[in-house]
Design an enzyme around this catalytic site. Structure first.
Site, short mmCIF file in Angstrom:
data_model
loop_
_atom_site.label_atom_id
_atom_site.label_comp_id
_atom_site.label_asym_id
_atom_site.label_seq_id
_atom_site.Cartn_x
_atom_site.Cartn_y
_atom_site.Cartn_z
N PRO A 205 0.75 -1.27 0.02
CA PRO A 205 -0.05 -0.02 -0.02
C PRO A 205 0.83 1.31 -0.05
CG PRO A 205 0.04 -0.78 2.27
CD PRO A 205 0.63 -1.86 1.37
N CYS A 206 1.40 1.70 -1.21
CA CYS A 206 2.13 2.84 -1.28
C CYS A 206 1.31 3.85 -1.27
CB CYS A 206 3.03 3.00 -2.52
SG CYS A 206 2.17 2.21 -4.03
N HIS A 207 -0.04 3.82 -1.52
CA HIS A 207 -1.01 4.97 -1.49
C HIS A 207 -1.20 5.53 0.12
CE1 HIS A 207 -3.47 1.23 -0.75
NE2 HIS A 207 -4.03 2.20 -0.05
#
Length: 181
Positions: free
Chosen positions: A133-135
């Site tokens: 989850p880079c968001h």
């Protein structure tokens, strides 16, 4: 051998790639580093890792937190893998800053400091977005910045997870996005 499949999401088409070990890529159509490490010899297919990824995405886009992770085959440098392992630990619906990750790596390595810019580079080259989850990584000044799929998608994903994004500044279309990295 890598196999690919497309997934229709609320944010548009997503290209998935996997090999016999697990998922190797998940890219939004036209994102910054689209299919960067996709094997030119890939072919369409539906191995178990892609079936599990589609099941995970179905749960995720229904607005629920998936309780499983599809098999992943994470390909990158040792530093990138270190950053991506930290991303996997960020809880659903929560955010951290690039600086937070840099401090964690510095602490893990027993060094005084680590470059948030270097962390940003690794976060930005994540080949398995959403699942890794880079968001959930935001700028130190509260800006939703630095998402290869686009800030609009980052905003959508955080809202879907129920993250409190009222404290973040969201660049408007046509506004230059300043990076803290």
């Amino acid at each position: 051998m890598q196999y690919t499949k497309t997934y229709d999401s609320p944010l548009g088409e997503i290209l998935l790639a996997a090999d016999e070990q697990g998922l190797t890529g998940l890219w939004f159509d036209k994102e910054k580093y689209f299919a960067r490490n996709l094997d030119p010899e890939h072919k369409r297919g539906d191995p178990p890792a892609l079936k599990e990824t589609c099941r995970w995405l179905d749960v995720y886009f229904s607005g629920r937190e998936p309780t499983f992770t599809p098999p992943l085959h994470i390909i990158g440098t040792p530093f990138q893998k270190e950053v991506w392992q930290i991303l996997l630990q960020i809880p659903y619906g929560e955010t951290v800053t690039y600086g937070d990750i840099a401090h964690q790596i510095a602490s893990n390595r027993g060094v005084g400091e680590m470059s948030a810019q270097a962390v940003g580079g690794a976060v930005g080259h994540n080949e398995i977005s959403i699942i890794i989850p880079c968001h959930r990584v935001v700028g130190a000044n509260g800006s939703l910045t630095g998402y290869a799929g686009g800030v609009d998608k980052k905003n959508f994903l955080l809202r879907l997870e129920g993250a409190d994004i009222s404290k973040f500044s969201i660049p408007t279309k046509g506004t230059a996005i300043k990076s803290e990295w």
